[in-house]
Design a protein around this motif. Structure first.
Motif, mmCIF file in Angstrom:
data_model
loop_
_atom_site.group_PDB
_atom_site.id
_atom_site.type_symbol
_atom_site.label_atom_id
_atom_site.label_comp_id
_atom_site.label_asym_id
_atom_site.label_seq_id
_atom_site.Cartn_x
_atom_site.Cartn_y
_atom_site.Cartn_z
ATOM 1 N N ARG A 209 51.690 53.176 21.774
ATOM 2 C CA ARG A 209 52.464 53.387 23.006
ATOM 3 C C ARG A 209 53.891 52.876 22.861
ATOM 4 O O ARG A 209 54.842 53.521 23.310
ATOM 5 C CB ARG A 209 51.775 52.691 24.176
ATOM 6 N N LEU A 210 54.035 51.705 22.233
ATOM 7 C CA LEU A 210 55.376 51.154 22.030
ATOM 8 C C LEU A 210 56.202 52.046 21.117
ATOM 9 O O LEU A 210 57.393 52.281 21.365
ATOM 10 C CB LEU A 210 55.274 49.741 21.441
ATOM 11 N N ALA A 212 55.795 55.311 20.653
ATOM 12 C CA ALA A 212 56.114 56.537 21.384
ATOM 13 C C ALA A 212 57.249 56.300 22.378
ATOM 14 O O ALA A 212 58.147 57.147 22.534
ATOM 15 C CB ALA A 212 54.873 57.043 22.113
ATOM 16 N N ARG A 213 57.239 55.133 23.043
ATOM 17 C CA ARG A 213 58.302 54.818 23.994
ATOM 18 C C ARG A 213 59.643 54.667 23.285
ATOM 19 O O ARG A 213 60.677 55.155 23.776
ATOM 20 C CB ARG A 213 57.950 53.542 24.749
ATOM 21 N N GLN A 214 59.650 53.973 22.135
ATOM 22 C CA GLN A 214 60.888 53.805 21.376
ATOM 23 C C GLN A 214 61.421 55.139 20.891
ATOM 24 O O GLN A 214 62.626 55.396 20.925
ATOM 25 C CB GLN A 214 60.644 52.860 20.203
ATOM 26 N N THR A 215 60.514 56.021 20.427
ATOM 27 C CA THR A 215 60.936 57.345 19.968
ATOM 28 C C THR A 215 61.551 58.139 21.108
ATOM 29 O O THR A 215 62.586 58.811 20.932
ATOM 30 C CB THR A 215 59.729 58.111 19.396
ATOM 31 N N LYS A 216 60.947 58.063 22.302
ATOM 32 C CA LYS A 216 61.473 58.766 23.470
ATOM 33 C C LYS A 216 62.846 58.239 23.847
ATOM 34 O O LYS A 216 63.765 59.015 24.159
ATOM 35 C CB LYS A 216 60.507 58.608 24.640
ATOM 36 N N GLN A 217 63.012 56.922 23.803
ATOM 37 C CA GLN A 217 64.306 56.329 24.136
ATOM 38 C C GLN A 217 65.376 56.726 23.130
ATOM 39 O O GLN A 217 66.524 57.005 23.502
ATOM 40 C CB GLN A 217 64.176 54.804 24.209
ATOM 41 N N GLN A 218 65.009 56.763 21.847
ATOM 42 C CA GLN A 218 65.967 57.171 20.824
ATOM 43 C C GLN A 218 66.405 58.620 21.019
ATOM 44 O O GLN A 218 67.574 58.963 20.836
ATOM 45 C CB GLN A 218 65.354 56.975 19.435
ATOM 46 N N LYS A 219 65.450 59.487 21.383
ATOM 47 C CA LYS A 219 65.792 60.886 21.635
ATOM 48 C C LYS A 219 66.742 61.016 22.826
ATOM 49 O O LYS A 219 67.687 61.810 22.802
ATOM 50 C CB LYS A 219 64.530 61.700 21.886
ATOM 51 N N GLN A 220 66.500 60.216 23.876
ATOM 52 C CA GLN A 220 67.371 60.258 25.042
ATOM 53 C C GLN A 220 68.775 59.789 24.695
ATOM 54 O O GLN A 220 69.763 60.378 25.135
ATOM 55 C CB GLN A 220 66.784 59.400 26.156
ATOM 56 N N VAL A 221 68.873 58.714 23.881
ATOM 57 C CA VAL A 221 70.188 58.216 23.464
ATOM 58 C C VAL A 221 70.908 59.270 22.633
ATOM 59 O O VAL A 221 72.117 59.500 22.783
ATOM 60 C CB VAL A 221 70.030 56.904 22.671
#
Length: 230
Positions: A209-210, A212-221
């Protein structure tokens, strides 16, 4: 400070000796029928880890490479003997409960591994801190597994606390529920294997989960940067 943060994260989570490295599982699975048993063995292992790491770090420049492993084992065995004698003198009932698994700390691969992989290559303070964090990580897993088995098996927590903390802890036992027939699967060794598997599965799920969350945040950035550039 970043080095010490990394050591703390490795010992407590990222490279936990029990959940990730899967070292020292024999005593971990054998004695964790209660929280107090797990805490007692965990504190003994922590003390040996810190003492052996500091000693290995101090002598690392004068020990020949060819004989380093026997020297490390002798150092670890010396600290295990000290801890065993202290437990025999001051926590005799807990000493009897843990039995052969106290001297078997000598063969704990987590301790030998940290002496070889870290303490023999670093200074005293980093080696001591590494020993503390690895020992704490191991102790937390012992207590969690012991608490899970004790709660499911007997409906209590902190049973036998006086064996570790003395007469002051005679009334520390927490009774969650009362049962006439203990849940033997949790108390017996098979329960330790099942409980350990559940702890490892929980850690892996949290890590996923952590990530996946980091990957999502990186994509948003990345999207924000691309939009700003355009």
């Amino acid at each position: 400070m970043s080095e010490y943060k990394t050591l703390a994260a490795d010992g407590m989570w990222d490279n936990n000796p029990a959940l990730v490295q899967l070292l020292g599982l024999c005593p971990l699975l054998a004695v964790t029928a209660t929280v107090i048993n797990g805490l007692g063995l965990g504190l003994a292992t922590l003390a040996v880890l810190v003492g052996s790491n500091v000693t290995v770090s101090l002598v690392r420049n004068i020990v020949r490479n060819e004989i380093r492993i026997p020297i490390f084992v002798m150092v670890i065995a010396s600290f295990v003997t000290i801890i065993q004698l202290l437990m025999n003198a001051f926590t005799y009932e807990l000493y009897l409960a843990l039995g052969i698994f106290i001297p078997l700390i000598v063969t704990n691969c987590a301790i030998i591994g940290r002496a070889e992989a870290f303490a023999s290559k670093n200074g005293v303070l980093p080696a001591a801190f590494d020993g503390v964090m690895m020992g704490l990580g191991f102790t937390v897993v012992l207590m969690l597994l012991g608490g899970m088995r004790e709660l499911l098996g007997a409906g209590t927590l902190l049973s036998g606390a006086d064996r570790l903390f003395g007469p002051v802890a005679q009334n520390w036992t927490i009774t969650v529920y009362v049962t006439e027939h203990p849940f033997l699967l949790a108390i017996l060794p098979p329960g330790a294997f099942i409980g350990m598997g559940l702890l490892i599965a929980a850690k892996n799920a949290i890590d996923q989960r952590l990530t996946a969350r980091q990957t999502k945040q990186q994509k948003q950035v990345t999207r924000i940067r691309v939009t700003a550039e355009n």
